[in-house]
Design an enzyme around this catalytic site. Structure first.
Site: not given
Ligand code: EPZ
Length: 416
Positions: A397, A24-25, A123, A306, A118
């Site tokens: 989803r 998915k990701n 986020r 995840d 979610c």
């Molecule tokens: C991706 O989300 C995945 N989703 C998530 O999978 C996964 O948990 C996550 O990466 C971490 O590996 C998809 O790829 C569609 P991040 P993403 O930006 O890109 C903080 C699932 O269950 N952050 O790496 O949104 C954020 O709050 C989902 O399949 C900021 O602070 O994750 C988090 O604490 C859930 N500011 C950390 O970084 C930002 O601008 C990691 O988030 C962006 C992120």
């Protein structure tokens, strides 16, 4: 017929073989990147899940023409036009934020409603916005819409923390830049690398440097047609491995990449599972014990956040007390409230969860997000008695045939 809840009669060992869906990701950023292609794009090994359909709905709204049959999407984005994306479309999934980069690259501007999310904590998108601004675009939020304009991106940006989405967005925004863009402290998850593989196949010039996790993007004029097969879903694979082990069973996964799960497999072996792998299969066998352990989630190649809820349920079945430290998302412990209803012995303190051996007992519980709902079902498989898990819409989803695969492995589970 799929309904919004399942009934599980716990205590059955999972045994057998299943195939693993496409990731998915990896699919979602690749669908966003399709906006960068003016000709046909063929994407194979795509899971039939709600998030993919939500993304295709947005692309269709922008003028994309596509077919999606038996795991293959054929997309033609020749007629994609610049449009304001309303929040009734963008709010269906978090990954709609990934449209910012490709829309900026193709049209020099974009306007999109706030993305969905979610219940795993805030986020924010500050790293995405800081990166766009640093590289020369203007980003602001007005009337609940994210608006951005970019003449052309160039320069360097260091992510304050590794963010998968921000890395993907900034790469896509930079593909047609006039000079080069360098991203430091970028994410290197397998799904990010799969996006890069697709873009390179289309002619993009993207270079990876180990040192400081740097990615350099040299601008090109346009991308040419590509046929790409999405990598396997390491989170689906990990979920089934943890579920089989927690029920003291054994499972063989096919169409999987063991190298994407090195650390979770390491942890399973430390806990006493027997793991055998080939290039595209993983076999897990219960060998009489489930030892406790400590797990700290981290960016790749660390233990993936995840798989944290699934590991938590597995650790309730361990013979010794264990600990989890959730370092990636604050607020990714909400599901534990539901596990406590099943007599789980878990205490949380900030980032830390302390888990003791627990005799889970079945009852009615709710799924709060994608991975939490899968984990509540895992808990039902291990519990005495009958468990009813509601809110399966979260599960649909991201998992194509989760219930059906569990039934194939011998679980006593049915839609209700
Ligand atoms: C991706 O989300 C995945 N989703 C998530 O999978 C996964 O948990 C996550 O990466 C971490 O590996 C998809 O790829 C569609 P991040 P993403 O930006 O890109 C903080 C699932 O269950 N952050 O790496 O949104 C954020 O709050 C989902 O399949 C900021 O602070 O994750 C988090 O604490 C859930 N500011 C950390 O970084 C930002 O601008 C990691 O988030 C962006 C992120």
């Amino acid at each position: 017929m799929k309904t919004d809840s399942v009934l599980i009669n716990g205590g059955k060992e999972l045994k057998g073989q299943i195939s693993i869906q496409g990731a998915k990701n990896a699919t979602l950023p690749i669908l966003a990147a399709s906006i960068l292609f003016h000709d046909e794009l063929v994407i194979k090994n795509v899971p039939h899940i709600a998030d993919v359909q939500s993304f295709l709905d947005i692309l269709q709204f922008l003028g994309s023409k596509y077919t999606f049959e038996s795991g293959t999407i054929t997309l033609n984005n020749k007629n994609v036009v610049y449009k304001r994306i309303p929040d009734d479309l963008s709010s269906k999934l978090r990954a709609s934020s990934l449209l910012l980069g490709p829309l900026l690259a193709r049209f020099g501007e974009c306007e999109i409603g706030m993305p969905g999310g979610c219940s795993i904590g805030p986020r924010p998108l500050d790293i995405h916005f800081d990166g766009f601004e640093r590289l020369g675009s203007e980003v602001f939020i007005e009337g609940g819409m994210i608006k951005a304009k970019a003449n052309e991106l160039h320069g360097e940006f260091t992510l304050r923390m590794q963010s998968v989405g921000a890395t993907e967005n900034l790469i896509m925004a930079s593909v047609f830049n006039k000079g080069t863009v360098s991203l430091h402290n970028a994410s290197k998850e397998p799904e990010v690398l799969d996006l890069i593989r697709l873009l390179r196949a289309g002619g993009a010039k993207i270079h990876l440097h180990e040192e400081n996790n740097t990615i350099v993007i040299e601008g090109v004029e346009k991308l040419h047609p590509v046929e790409h097969s999405v990598i396997p879903d390491r989170m689906e694979a990990g979920t089934f491995l943890f579920a089989a082990f927690a029920t003291k069973g054994s499972v063989t996964l096919t169409g999987v990449r063991p190298q994407d799960l090195t650390y979770p497999l390491e942890k399973l072996m430390v806990m006493g599972a027997d793991i055998k792998t080939t290039a595209d299969t993983i076999t897990l066998t219960y060998k009489g014990k489930i030892d406790g352990t400590t797990v700290k989630t981290a960016v790749y190649p660390g233990f993936p956040t995840d798989l944290q809820p699934q590991m938590c349920v597995l650790l309730t079945q361990a013979s010794k007390p264990s600990m989890i430290v959730e370092n990636v998302f604050e607020g990714r412990y909400r599901y534990i409230d539901e596990l406590l209803k099943m007599n789980a012995k878990i205490q949380t303190e900030g980032k830390v969860a302390f888990i003791e051996p627990s005799e889970l007992s079945g009852c009615k519980v709710e799924g709060y997000d994608l991975r939490a709902t899968a984990s509540m079902i895992m808990a039902g498989l291990c519990a005495d008695g009958v468990t009813r898990v509601t809110n399966l819409k979260h599960l649909f989803r991201g998992y194509e045939a989760f219930i059906e695969k569990l039934q194939h492995l011998g679980a006593d589970i049915s839609y209700f």
